[in-house]
Design an enzyme around this catalytic site. Structure first.
Site, mmCIF file in Angstrom:
data_model
loop_
_atom_site.group_PDB
_atom_site.id
_atom_site.type_symbol
_atom_site.label_atom_id
_atom_site.label_comp_id
_atom_site.label_asym_id
_atom_site.label_seq_id
_atom_site.Cartn_x
_atom_site.Cartn_y
_atom_site.Cartn_z
ATOM 1 C CG ASP A 89 53.668 34.423 24.770
ATOM 2 O OD1 ASP A 89 52.438 34.664 24.864
ATOM 3 O OD2 ASP A 89 54.457 35.190 24.201
ATOM 4 C CD GLU A 147 50.769 39.610 22.792
ATOM 5 O OE1 GLU A 147 50.657 40.710 22.213
ATOM 6 O OE2 GLU A 147 51.381 39.473 23.872
ATOM 7 C CD GLU A 148 54.167 39.728 25.899
ATOM 8 O OE1 GLU A 148 54.674 40.688 25.253
ATOM 9 O OE2 GLU A 148 53.352 39.891 26.821
ATOM 10 N NE ARG A 187 38.533 53.335 19.670
ATOM 11 C CZ ARG A 187 38.245 54.571 20.050
ATOM 12 N NH1 ARG A 187 37.939 54.808 21.316
ATOM 13 N NH2 ARG A 187 38.262 55.571 19.186
ATOM 14 C CG HIS A 375 55.601 43.759 29.617
ATOM 15 N ND1 HIS A 375 56.216 43.759 28.385
ATOM 16 C CD2 HIS A 375 54.384 43.177 29.409
ATOM 17 C CE1 HIS A 375 55.409 43.205 27.483
ATOM 18 N NE2 HIS A 375 54.293 42.858 28.089
#
Length: 404
Positions: A89, A147-148, A187, A375
């Site tokens: 998206d 996802e946003e 990580r 963004h």
């Protein structure tokens, strides 16, 4: 010095061969962005590309929409199933870049790199179909919508709709302009924070600004609540833990300088990594708001929502990624990530199966436009790294299946 496996060498060569096509796909998606839960054309194009490659079990549409695609690549030998995820998206922004592939849609822009993720995973699909005779098991491709979105996260919808049924592990990759191009950050354990949101309505009694004694001023409660909330992190969360509490919006029911408003609306976010800390902060916020509101003679209504869980990387799965990344990129370009206070709904996949999530640097220090923050309406990235994203996906899938 890291010694490369012959299959890794082949994956690297195939990624170079596919580079122009991967970049072209990224530019197509960038020029035709679609926001969360509106990724219909994007999903159709993904499905078209997957069918060209001969992928199996293709399914389009999740969360009650036409958005999102799942497909599989069957290996030449029986084995387990590993999934690779890309979010698809765009953001509700107007692009400000003057490039040939700039967004052609008002109010939509790929300002976070999801176009690169989509193209990279399609590139990985092409590589994996070339080496499927070497695969011991199946690879499931997850092209995830929304996802946003936050309120209705696409990863949760895919999990709820069975996208991970039969999957044994999952890998996700995010491009990152804050990292030098070609650097991978991994990580083990927590990597990205849980994202909670809160909204508060403070109710008082409006009146004339010259006669505050005849009103009950909710702005005073808002100021005191704002100050008191900052002590939650500094005095109630252990210094050994990490947490953030921020106020993002304060509005009143009045827009005139000499009116005491009836109401104040406050909104904010909380970021944590451990459920115990999450519980502690929420409880403290509830207590502080209720007490300050009562002291100021104001009513308070708090709405607290836990939007996205923390992203926790499985150690064994992460070790597979680290090893293949060092083979592909060189050990000097693979580094351990710090804790990141941003959130990722990939975390929902990790709640179901062992998962690992990493960041690939796409910020070229010699080209300023590739170092714009995510963004931003001027966001762009170093496209020379897209083939590496494809290679990392494919190499991880092959290595994980080979070891399991």
């Amino acid at each position: 010095m890291t010694v490369r496996n012959a299959i890794i060498e082949k994956i690297e060569a195939l990624s170079r061969k596919s580079e122009k096509d991967i970049v072209a796909l990224r530019r197509h998606f960038h020029a035709h962005p679609e926001t969360s839960w509106n990724e219909t054309e994007t999903s159709l194009r993904i499905e078209e590309e997957l069918r060209k490659l001969g992928c199996e079990n293709i399914r389009r549409g999740f969360g009650g929409t036409d958005s999102g695609v799942v497909a599989e690549i069957a290996g030449g030998r029986p084995g387990r199933c590993v999934a690779l995820r890309a979010d698809i998206d765009a953001l509700p922004l107007n692009e400000e870049n003057d490039v040939e592939y700039r967004s052609r849609r008002d109010g939509a822009m790929h300002a976070c790199g999801h176009d690169a993720h989509t193209a990279g995973l399609l590139g990985a699909a092409r590589i994996l179909t070339e080496i499927k005779g070497e695969l011991k098991g199946r690879v499931r491709l997850l092209f995830q919508p929304a996802e946003e979105h936050g309120i209705k996260p696409g990863a949760k919808a895919m999990v709820d709709d069975g996208a991970l049924s039969g999957v044994d592990a999952v890998f996700g990759l995010h491009v990152f302009t804050n990292l030098p191009s070609g650097t991978l950050m991994y990580r083990s354990g927590p990597i990205m924070a849980a994202a909670d949101g809160w909204e508060l309505t403070i109710s008082g009694k409006g009146g004339h600004g010259s006669a505050p004694e005849n009103a009950i001023d909710p702005t005073i409660a808002a100021f005191q609540i704002g100050n008191a909330l900052q002590t939650v992190i500094s005095r109630e969360v252990s210094p050994k833990d990490t947490a953030v509490l921020s106020i993002g919006s304060v509005t009143t029911s009045s827009t005139v300088f000499n009116i005491i408003p009836e109401r104040v609306e406050m909104k904010g976010t909380v970021r944590t990594f451990r459920p115990e800390v999450q519980d502690c902060v929420q409880s403290a916020i509830e207590r502080v708001i209720a007490a300050v509101g009562q002291a100021c003679r104001c009513g308070t209504e708090l709405r607290y929502t836990r939007f996205i869980p923390a992203t926790i990387n499985d150690p064994e799965t992460t070790e597979v990624l680290r090893a293949v990344a060092e083979e592909l990129l060189g050990a000097e370009h693979v580094t351990e990530a710090p804790l990141m206070m941003g959130s990722e709904d990939f975390s929902y996949f990790g709640q179901v199966v062992p998962a690992t999530f990493a960041h690939l640097g796409v910020g070229d220090p010699d080209r300023e436009f590739t170092r714009m923050p995510h963004h931003s309406p001027k966001f762009d990235l170093d496209e020379t790294q897209l083939r590496k994203a494809a290679a990392l996906h494919a190499a991880f899938a092959w290595r994980w299946l080979d070891r399991n």
